[in-house]
Design a protein around this motif. Structure first.
Motif, PDB file in Angstrom:
ATOM      1  N   THR A  55       0.812  -1.219   0.000  1.00  0.00           N
ATOM      2  CA  THR A  55       0.000   0.000   0.000  1.00  0.00           C
ATOM      3  C   THR A  55       0.845   1.269   0.000  1.00  0.00           C
ATOM      4  N   PRO A  58       2.884   3.853  -5.027  1.00  0.00           N
ATOM      5  CA  PRO A  58       1.872   4.650  -5.730  1.00  0.00           C
ATOM      6  C   PRO A  58       1.097   3.854  -6.768  1.00  0.00           C
ATOM      7  N   TYR A  61      -2.357   2.744  -5.540  1.00  0.00           N
ATOM      8  CA  TYR A  61      -3.472   3.687  -5.621  1.00  0.00           C
ATOM      9  C   TYR A  61      -3.999   3.815  -7.044  1.00  0.00           C
ATOM     10  N   MET A  64      -6.064   0.769  -7.367  1.00  0.00           N
ATOM     11  CA  MET A  64      -7.307   0.940  -6.597  1.00  0.00           C
ATOM     12  C   MET A  64      -8.276   1.845  -7.351  1.00  0.00           C
ATOM     13  N   ALA A  65      -7.757   2.876  -8.005  1.00  0.00           N
ATOM     14  CA  ALA A  65      -8.625   3.757  -8.795  1.00  0.00           C
ATOM     15  C   ALA A  65      -9.236   2.983  -9.961  1.00  0.00           C
ATOM     16  N   TRP A 129       7.073   8.113  -5.703  1.00  0.00           N
ATOM     17  CA  TRP A 129       5.996   9.065  -5.469  1.00  0.00           C
ATOM     18  C   TRP A 129       6.187  10.347  -6.278  1.00  0.00           C
TER      19      TRP A 129
END
Length: 160
Positions: A55, A58, A61, A64-65, A129
Motif C-alpha cells: 500500500t 503509488p 493507488y 485501486m482507482a 511518489w
C-alpha cells in the motif's frame, strides 16, 4: 555454472516463500475487496506486512482507482458480504484471543516495526511518489473516465 544458479534459485524459491511471492498491488486489492479474504491479512501480523508494504507503492493507488471504476469490483464485494464464509472467517478471528496477543507482541517487537518503517528510509520510495504523475498506470487511471466504454460497463452491469 548455469546449473548452480538454477539450483540456487530453486532453493531460494523454496526456502524463502515470502520473498519469492511478492505481493502486487492488484493482488492486494483483490484480497482487500473480498470481505471473506480480508481476515487472512489481519490474522497474523507477519502475513499483513507484505500487504501494508504494497500500500506504500503509488501503483497501488492507481490500481485501486482502476478497481473502483469497474462495476465487477462492487459486485464481488457485495457477493463476498453475503458469503457465509465471511462470517466464519471474521468471527473465528475476532473471538480468538491469540490474534490480539500476536498483534500486541508485534507492536512491541522491534523487528516488526522496523520492517514496517524500513521502506520509508528507501529513497526509491520517494522517487516513485515524485515520478507517479508520469507513471503510465496513474495516467491510465486518470484518463479512464474519459473513455465512453467505462460508462457502458456501468450501464450494462445489471444485465451482466
Amino acid at each position: 555454472m548455469k546449473l548452480n544458479k538454477l539450483l540456487l534459485a530453486l532453493v531460494a524459491a523454496v526456502a524463502m516463500p515470502a520473498m519469492a511471492q511478492q505481493a502486487t498491488p492488484e493482488a492486494v486489492i483483490e484480497k482487500m475487496t473480498d470481505p471473506s479474504k480480508t481476515p487472512e491479512l489481519m490474522r497474523d501480523p507477519k502475513a499483513a506486512v507484505p500487504a501494508m508494504l504494497a500500500t506504500m507503492d503509488p501503483g497501488f493507488y492507481a490500481a485501486m482507482a482502476n478497481a473502483s471504476m469497474d462495476p465487477a469490483t462492487y459486485t464481488r464485494m457485495v457477493a463476498g458480504m453475503m458469503n457465509p464464509a465471511m462470517y466464519t472467517n471474521w468471527m473465528s478471528m475476532m473471538a480468538d484471543p491469540n490474534v490480539y496477543m500476536k498483534w500486541m507482541a508485534a507492536g512491541m517487537d522491534p523487528n516488526f516495526y522496523t520492517a514496517m518503517m524500513t521502506p520509508f528510509m528507501n529513497p526509491n520510495l520517494y522517487m516513485k511518489w515524485l515520478m507517479s504523475p508520469m507513471d503510465p498506470r496513474v495516467l491510465s487511471a486518470a484518463m479512464t473516465p474519459l473513455n465512453p466504454n467505462m460508462y457502458m460497463k456501468w450501464l450494462t452491469a445489471p444485465v451482466d
